[in-house]
Design a protein around this motif. Structure first.
Motif, short mmCIF file in Angstrom:
data_model
loop_
_atom_site.label_atom_id
_atom_site.label_comp_id
_atom_site.label_asym_id
_atom_site.label_seq_id
_atom_site.Cartn_x
_atom_site.Cartn_y
_atom_site.Cartn_z
N CYS A 378 -14.24 -9.74 -0.57
CA CYS A 378 -14.99 -9.10 0.52
C CYS A 378 -16.47 -9.43 0.45
N ARG A 379 -17.13 -9.22 1.57
CA ARG A 379 -18.59 -9.26 1.60
C ARG A 379 -19.16 -7.92 1.16
N SER A 380 -18.45 -6.87 1.48
CA SER A 380 -18.82 -5.53 1.05
C SER A 380 -17.54 -4.70 1.03
N PRO A 381 -17.56 -3.55 0.35
CA PRO A 381 -16.36 -2.70 0.34
C PRO A 381 -15.88 -2.28 1.71
N LYS A 382 -16.74 -2.36 2.71
CA LYS A 382 -16.30 -2.01 4.06
C LYS A 382 -15.17 -2.91 4.54
N ASP A 383 -15.21 -4.18 4.12
CA ASP A 383 -14.12 -5.09 4.48
C ASP A 383 -12.79 -4.57 3.96
N LEU A 384 -12.78 -4.12 2.71
CA LEU A 384 -11.54 -3.62 2.11
C LEU A 384 -11.12 -2.31 2.76
N ALA A 385 -12.08 -1.46 3.07
CA ALA A 385 -11.75 -0.19 3.73
C ALA A 385 -11.06 -0.44 5.06
N ARG A 386 -11.60 -1.36 5.84
CA ARG A 386 -10.97 -1.67 7.13
C ARG A 386 -9.58 -2.24 6.94
N ARG A 387 -9.43 -3.07 5.93
CA ARG A 387 -8.13 -3.70 5.69
C ARG A 387 -7.09 -2.66 5.28
N MET A 388 -7.46 -1.72 4.42
CA MET A 388 -6.51 -0.69 4.01
C MET A 388 -6.14 0.21 5.18
N LEU A 389 -7.09 0.47 6.07
CA LEU A 389 -6.79 1.30 7.25
C LEU A 389 -5.86 0.60 8.21
N ASP A 390 -5.85 -0.71 8.20
CA ASP A 390 -4.97 -1.47 9.09
C ASP A 390 -3.51 -1.39 8.66
N GLY A 391 -3.25 -0.91 7.46
CA GLY A 391 -1.87 -0.74 7.01
C GLY A 391 -1.55 -1.62 5.82
N LEU A 392 -0.57 -1.17 5.02
CA LEU A 392 -0.22 -1.84 3.78
C LEU A 392 1.01 -2.74 3.92
N GLU A 393 1.49 -2.91 5.12
CA GLU A 393 2.68 -3.73 5.30
C GLU A 393 2.47 -5.19 4.92
N PRO A 394 1.34 -5.81 5.26
CA PRO A 394 1.16 -7.21 4.88
C PRO A 394 1.10 -7.37 3.35
N LEU A 395 1.84 -8.33 2.83
CA LEU A 395 1.84 -8.56 1.39
C LEU A 395 0.45 -8.90 0.88
N ASP A 396 -0.32 -9.64 1.66
CA ASP A 396 -1.68 -9.98 1.24
C ASP A 396 -2.52 -8.74 1.00
N THR A 397 -2.37 -7.74 1.86
CA THR A 397 -3.13 -6.51 1.71
C THR A 397 -2.73 -5.78 0.44
N ARG A 398 -1.42 -5.70 0.19
CA ARG A 398 -0.97 -5.03 -1.04
C ARG A 398 -1.40 -5.79 -2.29
N THR A 399 -1.38 -7.11 -2.21
CA THR A 399 -1.82 -7.91 -3.36
C THR A 399 -3.28 -7.63 -3.67
N ILE A 400 -4.10 -7.51 -2.64
CA ILE A 400 -5.50 -7.16 -2.85
C ILE A 400 -5.62 -5.78 -3.49
#
Length: 719
Positions: A378-400
């Motif tokens: 990420c550039r900042s934790p906000k990137d990760l916060a947005r990604r987690m809010l989008d849902g955990l279904e994508p494997l890439d998100t869970r891997t992160i």
């Protein structure tokens, strides 16, 4: 949803006024833990700004950005950066009330940066014709009427025209500008500045019809029939006239138009209001902001979007950068805005650059700079916060989510103490609840935990020769697995100095806690508590920092003490390390345990060693790379974190965590567990020895268990 009867009048338009949306309420569902932590990060993280100057600007002009560009002498870029949010840089350079300066972080040192004056310098500096930003979206068929050609109306017309709408401005005076042209004296705002800035209106293709008074020469209803949206952005006097003529607008009782403060909706579909017509007499910059708000609402209305979603409240939100000085001193150090005195000379180039050089460039990136994981993802934790809010279904998100050490360094260095690791731990728990976690690479970790709580590898025993235990030596999994002799020696010293100390060999549950398996962790917690209660123990003494951290969180009813704090001052290790200089790898799990840090150093010094701390020690300790169970998920990242930690000192690193020693040794770093350093006959050999593999580790745990069971009472009377 708006409610109320809706009868279509001419042109298919609803003629009855709707209920205003801010009057409607609906119960809100409680947010999940992931959502709570993500929202905290999105609201408070400074990683993407804004600096106070940007946050307090009603138009959110990037003051930090253009001031920094001015400092570098990049005036053209700086001015165009202003124009991205503000098409009237000269006007605001002269008459802005500069709320941006009221909370400038520079106030803590002396006085606020003169942000408005830097903007004025840029506008006055520009040679030739103004380089307006005229790029706009493709033309749209919808027509929008803007009533009022003051600051609010002109900015709304600008914004909507750049979005492709056909915009017509209706102004009762003979010229545009409102207060800018008719009320502010030349000495405060030169006419040349107004004319230069407002030349963008015809350049964009906005139609202006002067000498037409809405409510008298043309009614609001007529404008609604000929336009798809109407924006009422008159001055205060214009609002009074419109309300007197009963155009269908509602009054607040203060002779201003009643609107939804978030959207500017009037209650008449497609009619929005703002500026002094809504607020009463106000500053130029706040009038501009209301014009922009109304234009945004009109755009959403015309494109079928939610008028309220993700909208900022009109009042300024919480500042990200706190000032150290009190409010009274802050007000003393900040310039009081006034329109009653002449403008004075523009800053010279040298003065503008010097003033811009006082800017502290309030941009945060502390956590990303200190964390390999954040820097990768990420550039900042906000990137990760947005990604987690989008849902955990994508494997890439869970891997992160499963690639964070969960070490709390981000929280420690964060000015707002935001814990990105906690967000990702909650994401892991949610993934498990949804059947999406743990991941396939975690299978060996789950197996390791199952062994650690099985009858084969666990042991709960009182001190040999005693029937009850005051406390238990909690060995954890790692120390018995890599150093059976060390575990036995530590226990011998404990029971020698603290009679009535038994043994509890058990997995603390950290592996399953960190992969999000809450039920498994709770089961482990109950097993440990039950085993301790059966021995009568009232305290656990743990060697492993991870165990200490985990047990303290899981067992609030039972004190958990570190082995090293129990031994310091009582056990006197052999003074055989005189002249040896070492560094210490503090476990990230103990970052807030200053007593433990002192105890470890005192034991090393008692052995004769000299300790040279690395920069990232104590509360700033970096993870060894094994934390958070990330190694199976992202082995490359894990190795990179370990190498970074190992490179912090050329000296051998002493650890008090067997797992940390394994991680560091895997890079070839000379590293040694504190017990081996103090007690081994050849500590340099111990510092370069490879850690045992998986099978030998299980064998060692069994050897340690059997050795504990064969222990005899010490040569002294029992209780």
């Amino acid at each position: 949803m708006n409610v109320g009867a809706r009868d279509d009048g001419p042109g298919g338009r609803p003629e009855e006024r709707r209920a205003l949306p801010w009057q409607e309420t609906a119960p809100a569902a409680l947010p999940s833990a992931v959502e709570r932590h993500a929202r905290d990060i999105l609201e408070q993280c400074r990683g993407e700004g804004p600096a106070n100057c940007v946050g307090r600007c009603p138009l959110h002009v990037d003051a930090r950005g253009y001031v920094q560009l001015t400092r570098e002498g990049r005036y053209r870029e700086a001015l165009q950066l202003v124009r991205e949010k503000l098409p009237f840089p000269g006007i605001l350079g002269y008459v802005c009330a500069h709320p941006c300066e009221q909370h400038c972080k520079r106030i803590d040192e002396d006085e606020a940066v003169r942000i408005r004056d830097v903007k004025r310098f840029l506008a006055d500096w520009e040679p030739g014709e103004p380089q307006h930003l005229l790029v706009r979206e493709p033309d749209r068929p919808q027509r929008v009427a803007v009533v009022g050609a003051g600051p609010a109306g002109l900015l709304a017309a600008h914004d909507l025209r750049r979005r492709g709408y056909q915009v017509t401005v209706f102004e009762r005076s003979a010229r545009i500008g409102g207060c800018l042209a008719d009320q502010i004296p030349e000495s405060r705002l030169p006419r040349r500045v107004v004319e230069r800035d407002l030349s963008i209106i015809p350049a964009l293709g906005v139609e202006v019809r002067t000498g037409i008074e809405a409510g008298k020469d043309i009614t609001i209803d007529q404008l609604r029939q000929s336009h798809e949206a109407v924006l009422v952005l008159t001055g205060f006097a214009g609002a009074v006239a419109l309300l007197e003529m009963a155009s269908g607008l509602s009054s607040t009782g203060r002779e201003t138009i009643r609107v939804d403060p978030l959207t500017g909706e009037t209650g008449l579909p497609g009619v929005f209001a703002g500026g002094d017509a809504v607020s009463g007499p106000s500053t130029v910059v706040h009038a501009l902001a209301q014009g922009r708000r109304a234009a945004e609402s009109a755009h959403r209305f015309l494109t079928g979007q939610d008028l309220r979603a993700s909208r900022e409240q009109p009042l300024p939100g919480r500042l990200l950068w706190r000032l150290e000085v009190g409010d009274a001193e802050r007000r003393r150090r900040a310039r009081v805005p006034t329109m009653c005195v002449p403008a004075g000379p523009t800053l010279t180039e040298a003065e503008a650059r010097e003033e811009a050089g006082r800017c502290l460039d309030c941009e945060c990136g502390l956590c990303v700079a200190d964390c390999e994981f954040l820097a990768k993802h990420c550039r900042s934790p906000k990137d990760l916060a947005r990604r987690m809010l989008d849902g955990l279904e994508p494997l890439d998100t869970r891997t992160i989510a499963y690639s964070c050490n969960v070490c709390e360094l981000c929280k420690t260095v964060c000015p707002e103490q935001l814990d990105t690791g906690r967000l990702l731990l909650e994401a892991r728990r949610e993934a498990v609840r949804k059947g999406l976690g743990p991941l396939k690479p975690h299978k060996p970790i789950v197996g390791y935990w199952k062994a650690g709580v099985s009858g084969l590898f666990t042991l709960a025993m009182n001190e040999p020769g005693r029937k009850r235990s005051r406390r238990l030596f909690f060995t954890g999994c790692s120390l018995p697995a890599v150093s059976p002799a060390g575990a036995l020696r530590a226990y011998d010293e404990l029971r020698r100095h603290y009679p009535g100390t038994g043994v509890l060999m058990w997995c603390c549950g950290a592996p399953v806690e960190l992969v999000g398996m809450e039920d498994a962790f709770e089961s482990t917690r109950r097993q440990i508590l039950r085993a301790a209660e059966e021995t009568g123990a009232e305290e656990l003494v743990a060697a492993c920092p991870d165990c200490i951290h985990t047990l303290r969180g899981a067992l609030p009813e039972m004190p958990v003490t570190s082995l090293w704090e129990r031994l310091v001052g009582r056990w006197h290790p052999p003074a055989a390390r005189a002249g040896v200089a070492v560094s210490i790898h503090d476990s990230c799990k103990t970052r807030h345990d200053a007593g433990l840090h002192r105890a470890v150093r005192q034991l090393l010094e008692a052995g004769g060693a000299t300790v040279e701390d690395v920069k990232y020690s104590g509360s700033l300790a970096r993870c060894c790379g094994f934390g958070g169970m990330i190694a199976p998920v992202d082995p490359d990242l894990s190795a990179r974190i370990t190498r970074r930690r190992a490179a912090e000192s050329p000296l051998p690193m002493v650890t008090y965590c067997a797992g940390c020693r394994t991680a560091l040794a895997g890079t070839g770093k000379a590293s040694v567990h504190i017990l081996d350093f103090l007690l081994a006959d050849d500590w340099p050999a111990a510092a370069t020895r490879k850690s045992p593999g998986p099978v030998p580790r299980y064998v060692n745990r069994l050897r340690t268990k059997w050795a504990f069971k064969r222990l005899q009472p010490l040569a002294r009377g029992g209780e």
